[in-house]
Design a protein around this motif. Structure first.
Motif, PDB file in Angstrom:
ATOM      1  N   PHE A  12      34.530 -26.199  17.912  1.00 59.10           N
ATOM      2  CA  PHE A  12      35.710 -26.058  17.061  1.00 59.10           C
ATOM      3  C   PHE A  12      35.378 -25.256  15.803  1.00 59.10           C
ATOM      4  CE2 PHE A  12      38.957 -27.449  14.020  1.00 59.10           C
ATOM      5  CZ  PHE A  12      40.084 -27.109  14.757  1.00 59.10           C
ATOM      6  N   ARG A  13      34.210 -25.480  15.222  1.00 58.25           N
ATOM      7  CA  ARG A  13      33.771 -24.702  14.052  1.00 58.25           C
ATOM      8  C   ARG A  13      33.730 -23.216  14.406  1.00 58.25           C
ATOM      9  NH1 ARG A  13      29.259 -28.232  12.490  1.00 58.25           N
ATOM     10  NH2 ARG A  13      28.160 -26.944  13.960  1.00 58.25           N
ATOM     11  N   TRP A  14      33.199 -22.910  15.581  1.00 59.40           N
ATOM     12  CA  TRP A  14      33.119 -21.525  16.046  1.00 59.40           C
ATOM     13  C   TRP A  14      34.522 -20.939  16.239  1.00 59.40           C
ATOM     14  CZ3 TRP A  14      34.561 -19.077  20.629  1.00 59.40           C
ATOM     15  CH2 TRP A  14      34.048 -17.802  20.800  1.00 59.40           C
ATOM     16  N   LEU A  15      35.422 -21.710  16.842  1.00 63.38           N
ATOM     17  CA  LEU A  15      36.802 -21.272  17.066  1.00 63.38           C
ATOM     18  C   LEU A  15      37.503 -20.968  15.740  1.00 63.38           C
ATOM     19  CD1 LEU A  15      39.213 -20.835  19.006  1.00 63.38           C
ATOM     20  CD2 LEU A  15      39.776 -23.248  18.647  1.00 63.38           C
ATOM     21  N   LYS A  16      37.321 -21.829  14.735  1.00 69.52           N
ATOM     22  CA  LYS A  16      37.936 -21.590  13.420  1.00 69.52           C
ATOM     23  C   LYS A  16      37.468 -20.276  12.817  1.00 69.52           C
ATOM     24  CE  LYS A  16      37.701 -24.872  10.392  1.00 69.52           C
ATOM     25  NZ  LYS A  16      37.513 -26.108   9.594  1.00 69.52           N
ATOM     26  N   ARG A  17      36.191 -19.983  12.948  1.00 63.39           N
ATOM     27  CA  ARG A  17      35.659 -18.740  12.381  1.00 63.39           C
ATOM     28  C   ARG A  17      36.221 -17.506  13.103  1.00 63.39           C
ATOM     29  NH1 ARG A  17      29.831 -21.356  11.984  1.00 63.39           N
ATOM     30  NH2 ARG A  17      30.091 -22.342   9.959  1.00 63.39           N
ATOM     31  N   VAL A  18      36.289 -17.579  14.430  1.00 62.41           N
ATOM     32  CA  VAL A  18      36.805 -16.455  15.205  1.00 62.41           C
ATOM     33  C   VAL A  18      38.289 -16.213  14.896  1.00 62.41           C
ATOM     34  CG1 VAL A  18      37.361 -15.664  17.541  1.00 62.41           C
ATOM     35  CG2 VAL A  18      35.110 -16.628  17.053  1.00 62.41           C
ATOM     36  N   VAL A  19      39.068 -17.282  14.878  1.00 59.97           N
ATOM     37  CA  VAL A  19      40.496 -17.143  14.589  1.00 59.97           C
ATOM     38  C   VAL A  19      40.697 -16.636  13.159  1.00 59.97           C
ATOM     39  CG1 VAL A  19      42.663 -18.419  14.280  1.00 59.97           C
ATOM     40  CG2 VAL A  19      41.257 -18.821  16.302  1.00 59.97           C
ATOM     41  N   GLY A  20      39.936 -17.123  12.211  1.00 61.83           N
ATOM     42  CA  GLY A  20      40.020 -16.663  10.825  1.00 61.83           C
ATOM     43  C   GLY A  20      39.686 -15.190  10.701  1.00 61.83           C
ATOM     44  N   ALA A  21      38.599 -14.764  11.357  1.00 60.57           N
ATOM     45  CA  ALA A  21      38.206 -13.360  11.309  1.00 60.57           C
ATOM     46  C   ALA A  21      39.280 -12.474  11.957  1.00 60.57           C
ATOM     47  CB  ALA A  21      36.865 -13.149  12.002  1.00 60.57           C
ATOM     48  N   ALA A  22      39.845 -12.929  13.072  1.00 63.74           N
ATOM     49  CA  ALA A  22      40.892 -12.162  13.746  1.00 63.74           C
ATOM     50  C   ALA A  22      42.128 -12.032  12.846  1.00 63.74           C
ATOM     51  CB  ALA A  22      41.265 -12.807  15.079  1.00 63.74           C
ATOM     52  N   ALA A  23      42.457 -13.094  12.123  1.00 61.81           N
ATOM     53  CA  ALA A  23      43.612 -13.045  11.219  1.00 61.81           C
ATOM     54  C   ALA A  23      43.377 -12.037  10.096  1.00 61.81           C
ATOM     55  CB  ALA A  23      43.897 -14.430  10.647  1.00 61.81           C
ATOM     56  N   VAL A  24      42.159 -12.002   9.570  1.00 58.12           N
ATOM     57  CA  VAL A  24      41.840 -11.041   8.510  1.00 58.12           C
ATOM     58  C   VAL A  24      41.938  -9.619   9.040  1.00 58.12           C
ATOM     59  CG1 VAL A  24      39.985 -10.175   7.030  1.00 58.12           C
ATOM     60  CG2 VAL A  24      40.444 -12.631   7.142  1.00 58.12           C
ATOM     61  N   VAL A  25      41.385  -9.368  10.230  1.00 56.24           N
ATOM     62  CA  VAL A  25      41.437  -8.031  10.832  1.00 56.24           C
ATOM     63  C   VAL A  25      42.885  -7.625  11.086  1.00 56.24           C
ATOM     64  CG1 VAL A  25      40.877  -6.711  12.913  1.00 56.24           C
ATOM     65  CG2 VAL A  25      39.123  -8.102  11.809  1.00 56.24           C
TER      66      VAL A  25
END
Length: 162
Positions: A12-25
Motif C-alpha cells: 500500500f505504501r508503494w501504491l500511494k507513492r506511484v499514484v501520487g507521482a502519477a498525479a503530479v505528472v
C-alpha cells in the motif's frame, strides 16, 4: 490514502507513492499543454458588438459557459490553433459568458441571436447580418472552424459590396 494504519502494509505504501507521482505528472502535463495563445476574445456586451459593427468591422461572438465541456474543448483545441488564429485576425472577437443561462442578460443574448445551446459561435458581417451558414453549434475541429471563418469573411465582403 490518509489513514496512517495502512502504511504498515508495504504494498500500500508503494501504491500511494506511484499514484501520487502519477498525479503530479498529470498535473504538470495539463499545465504545460494548456494553450497560452488563442483568438483574442474580449468580454462581450451587446453595446461592444454594436460598436464594432458601427465601425464596419466583422465580428465573431463565442457563447460559452463554465459548465460547458464542449466550450472548453473549443477553447483548448480550436481557438488556439495557429491557422484559426490567423484566419480570425480580420474580425473583432467577443466572448459572452452564459454560465447563468437563465439570467436576464443571457435571455437578451439568446433572444437577439437565437442561441439554443452551447457552445455557439456566430459570425456577423460588417453590416450586422449574421453569416448563418458559418454558425458553429458544438465542438468543431480547427480545419472546419477555419473554413467557417473564411466563409464568413467572404460573405461579409460580398455583403459590403452590395
Amino acid at each position: 490514502f490518509f489513514e496512517k494504519s495502512a502504511d504498515q502494509r508495504r504494498g500500500f505504501r508503494w501504491l500511494k507513492r506511484v499514484v501520487g507521482a502519477a498525479a503530479v505528472v498529470a498535473g504538470v502535463t495539463f499545465v504545460v499543454t494548456t494553450p497560452t495563445r488563442g483568438i483574442g476574445f474580449r468580454a462581450g456586451t451587446l453595446d461592444a458588438v454594436r460598436a464594432s459593427l458601427d465601425r464596419g468591422r466583422p465580428v465573431i461572438v463565442d457563447f460559452t459557459a463554465s459548465w460547458c465541456l464542449a466550450c472548453h474543448e473549443l477553447e483548448r483545441n480550436t481557438f488556439s490553433h495557429p491557422d484559426v488564429i490567423r484566419a480570425a485576425q480580420g474580425f473583432d472577437a467577443y466572448r459572452v459568458d452564459l454560465t447563468k443561462f437563465d439570467s436576464p442578460e443571457a435571455q437578451a443574448w439568446k433572444k437577439e441571436y437565437g442561441i439554443a445551446g452551447l457552445p455557439t459561435v456566430l459570425f456577423l458581417a460588417a453590416d450586422g447580418r449574421e453569416v448563418e451558414e458559418a454558425r458553429v453549434v458544438g465542438f468543431v475541429p480547427p480545419p472546419e472552424f477555419r473554413e467557417r471563418l473564411v466563409l464568413a469573411s467572404r460573405r461579409g465582403q460580398r455583403a459590403e459590396r452590395e
